[in-house]
Structures are given as C-alpha cells and as structure tokens.
Enzyme design. Structure first.
Site, PDB file in Angstrom:
ATOM      1  N   SER A  70      -1.465  -1.527  -1.219  1.00 26.19           N
ATOM      2  CA  SER A  70      -2.136  -0.339  -1.783  1.00 26.19           C
ATOM      3  C   SER A  70      -3.651  -0.424  -1.836  1.00 26.19           C
ATOM      4  CB  SER A  70      -1.605  -0.056  -3.184  1.00 26.19           C
ATOM      5  OG  SER A  70      -0.397   0.639  -3.070  1.00 26.19           O
ATOM      6  N   LYS A  73      -5.299   2.281   0.003  1.00 27.29           N
ATOM      7  CA  LYS A  73      -5.467   3.642  -0.545  1.00 27.29           C
ATOM      8  C   LYS A  73      -6.937   3.963  -0.843  1.00 27.29           C
ATOM      9  CE  LYS A  73      -0.780   4.050  -2.493  1.00 27.29           C
ATOM     10  NZ  LYS A  73       0.132   2.945  -2.635  1.00 27.29           N
ATOM     11  N   TYR A 196       2.038   5.818   6.508  1.00 27.36           N
ATOM     12  CA  TYR A 196       1.638   5.217   5.235  1.00 27.36           C
ATOM     13  C   TYR A 196       2.070   3.746   5.160  1.00 27.36           C
ATOM     14  CZ  TYR A 196       2.328   3.949   0.354  1.00 27.36           C
ATOM     15  OH  TYR A 196       2.350   3.259  -0.832  1.00 27.36           O
ATOM     16  N   TYR A 246      -2.351   0.651 -11.143  1.00 28.26           N
ATOM     17  CA  TYR A 246      -1.052   1.194 -11.539  1.00 28.26           C
ATOM     18  C   TYR A 246      -1.130   1.621 -13.008  1.00 28.26           C
ATOM     19  CZ  TYR A 246      -0.103  -1.535  -7.354  1.00 28.26           C
ATOM     20  OH  TYR A 246      -0.171  -2.068  -6.105  1.00 28.26           O
ATOM     21  N   VAL A 264       0.533  -4.560  -3.920  1.00 34.82           N
ATOM     22  CA  VAL A 264       1.651  -5.438  -4.258  1.00 34.82           C
ATOM     23  C   VAL A 264       1.743  -6.657  -3.336  1.00 34.82           C
ATOM     24  CG1 VAL A 264       3.017  -3.661  -5.449  1.00 34.82           C
ATOM     25  CG2 VAL A 264       3.355  -4.035  -2.986  1.00 34.82           C
TER      26      VAL A 264
HETATM   27  N1  GLU Z   1       3.832  -0.186   0.553  1.00 37.84           N
HETATM   28  C1  GLU Z   1       4.003  -0.261  -0.872  1.00 37.84           C
HETATM   29  C2  GLU Z   1       4.870   0.868  -1.352  1.00 37.84           C
HETATM   30  O1  GLU Z   1       4.704   1.969  -0.954  1.00 37.84           O
HETATM   31  C3  GLU Z   1       2.665  -0.244  -1.521  1.00 37.84           C
HETATM   32  C4  GLU Z   1       2.760  -0.383  -2.986  1.00 37.84           C
HETATM   33  C5  GLU Z   1       1.524  -0.935  -3.631  1.00 37.84           C
HETATM   34  O2  GLU Z   1       0.884  -1.866  -3.134  1.00 37.84           O
HETATM   35  O3  GLU Z   1       1.214  -0.406  -4.691  1.00 37.84           O
HETATM   36  O4  GLU Z   1       5.771   0.713  -2.128  1.00 37.84           O
END
Ligand code: GLU
Length: 310
Positions: A70, A73, A196, A246, A264
């Site tokens: 993430s 993002k 994604y 998060y 993650v």
């Molecule tokens: N590819 C992971 C998902 O979509 C990323 C989650 C993350 O790093 O927050 O679940």
C-alpha cells in the site's frame, strides 16, 4: 522542526536504530491473502533516509527489495493529481480517516460508493481507475514513475506474487464491484483489481522508496522537475498523517508525529517536510497491519532527532 539533519550524526544513529529494533524473535503476523509475504525472514530490518540536499543514509537491509504493497497508494495518488487535477480526483474519493480496516466493505456500502480516502483499498481502486483512463497498464506507468524518481532501474513488478494475490482477491473484487454498482468505476472491476494488485506487488528497496518519496519533502519537486505543486505535496502529506496507517493513524501520529504510509509488506514511508523522506522495512505486522519493528523504530528516530511536524 526542532533539529537539523546534521545533529545528531545520521550514520551511527541509523546503525543504532537497526541494532535496537531488528527483531530478535518471531512475533507479529503476515497477511494471509498474500502468500509471497510469508516467505520473508522475520528478522529483516532496513532503514534509509534521503535528504532534500541529495544525501542518502542507510543501515541494515536497506538494499534488499521488499513488496511495497500500500505504499504504492501515495504514488498513484500523486500521479492521478498530476494527470487529472484535484477536482476530478476529489469528486470521487474523500479525505477523511476511515477508522475501519484497509479492506473493509461496510463503510463503502453505507456511504454510497464514495471511499473515505485514497489510502484504503476502495479509494486506491478509484485512483487506479483514474490512471487507467490514460493507459490500461497503470501498474507499468507507476513503475516508470518510481524508477524515474528513485533514479535507477531497481524497482520491478513481482508478477508471480501479483498472480497469487489476484487469486486471493475476492474482497478487493467485492469492493470494486460495489464501486462499479454505485457508478464510481469506469473500467471493469476485474481490470482495475488486476492493475491494483500489480501496483502493490512492486518490489523496491528502502533506499529506492525514500528517494522516490523525496518530492513530498521537497515541496513537490522530484528527481527531474516538478511532480506536483507545493500545495498538492503538502496536501498529500496531510492525508498521510490522517489516513496513512490504516485505522492506527491516530496512534502513529501520537508516537511518531510525521506523515506516513505503510504497506502490509512491512514497509513504512515517512516524510519530514523540508528535510527528508525516510523508509523503514521489517516484515512482521501488528494487529492493524503496520510493521511492528518499523513503527517502533520511527517513534525512536523521531524522539532522538526531534523530527516532527509538531
Ligand atoms: N495488496 C494489498 C491488499 O489489497 C495491499 C494492502 C496494504 O498494504 O494495505 O490487500
């Protein structure tokens, strides 16, 4: 900002951070829906600091590639703002902390398909949909952006990891279908999730991530010119501070006092506006999905240097 970059000296400080925070025994978790992440040794720990004056300080496993997940993002949001401008992006995604898990479905239905922010999965899917307007292969466009900002050919997409994550992506597909049903997705749910997941599967080192994020510490100026305006760079920092960790954004702001974004894969990127970008990586996660050792190390680093936006 209470401290400059030359006090205390960074090389011995980072070495001490690694000595103090490298995990000695296995604790924490790895995400079950991304099998490739379970194979990473629990005691990996790297840190890199890239300064606005062009210096890079590293210690530990700072040159070992890890899955940025993430953290991607932050960069896709920057690209979407760069390409389509704020009005278009912010009409489809909000800028409020979610207080729910990164992949929660509940809020999206209640709030009629407008994701709370671009750093939860639903919001990132909308941002990916934006990028796909320009190119169907948004993941490769992100890779080019990261390669240019990191200043070398290091970053790559772990296509095998992406495929295994894709076969475990029911929840992200559900989010995408909700978005589509509410009219907030232009492309097909399947193609957005595929893109994604490939973005999340980009492999980079701490050194590369810190260098790639430097434009956010430098008022929007990247490796070869303006990425974003100073105001947009500031605003991405604000969203990182309020939404980047998060549903532990408040706790991270309390402990570290800097804008950050975690993934993650165990990476966390942090911005010290006007001074530097920092990336720390250690793969085992706490209950909220943030790197256990990485969060502790950043709290320690910010206490020892005084780096904070407060
Ligand atoms: N590819 C992971 C998902 O979509 C990323 C989650 C993350 O790093 O927050 O679940």
């Amino acid at each position: 900002m209470t401290t400059t970059l030359d006090a205390p000296p960074l090389d011995p400080l980072l070495d001490d951070i690694v000595r103090t925070h490298r995990p000695q025994r296995e604790s924490g978790t790895v995400p079950t829906h991304i099998p490739s992440l379970a194979a990473v040794p629990f005691n990996r720990f790297g840190i890199a600091v890239a300064t606005v004056s062009g210096e890079v300080f590293t210690s530990g496993d700072a040159y070992v590639p890890f899955s940025i997940q993430s953290i991607s993002k932050v960069f896709t949001l920057a690209m979407a703002l760069q390409r389509e401008g704020p009005v278009s992006v912010w009409s489809r995604v909000l800028r409020e902390p979610s207080g729910t898990a990164f992949n929660s479905l509940v809020q999206l239905e209640v709030e009629h398909g407008i994701p709370r922010n671009p750093f939860i999965n639903a919001g990132a899917l909308v941002v990916t949909d934006h990028l796909m307007k320009e190119t169907q292969d948004a993941a490769s466009a992100l890779l080019r952006f990261l390669t240019e900002e990191a200043g070398g050919p290091g970053p790559f997409i772990d296509e095998a990891a992406a495929l295994t994550e894709l076969s475990n992506s029911s929840r992200n597909l559900a989010l995408a279908h909700f978005l589509k049903d509410f009219g907030n997705l232009r492309q097909s749910a399947e193609s957005v999730v595929e893109n994604y997941v490939r973005q999340c599967s980009i492999m980079m080192t701490c050194e590369e991530v810190a260098k790639a994020a430097l434009f956010l510490a430098r008022g929007g100026i990247g490796a070869s010119g303006t990425v974003l305006s100073r105001s947009e760079a500031k605003r991405i920092g604000s969203i990182m501070l309020t939404c980047g960790m998060y549903d532990a954004a408040g706790e991270f702001a309390y402990r570290v006092g800097l804008p950050g974004k975690s993934g993650v894969g165990g990476g966390i990127v942090v911005i010290v506006p006007g001074h530097c970008a920092i990336c720390v990586w250690s793969p085992r996660l706490d209950a909220k999905g943030n790197s256990l050792a990485g969060s502790a190390a950043l709290a320690d680093l910010s206490d020892r240097t005084g780096w904070s936006v407060f």
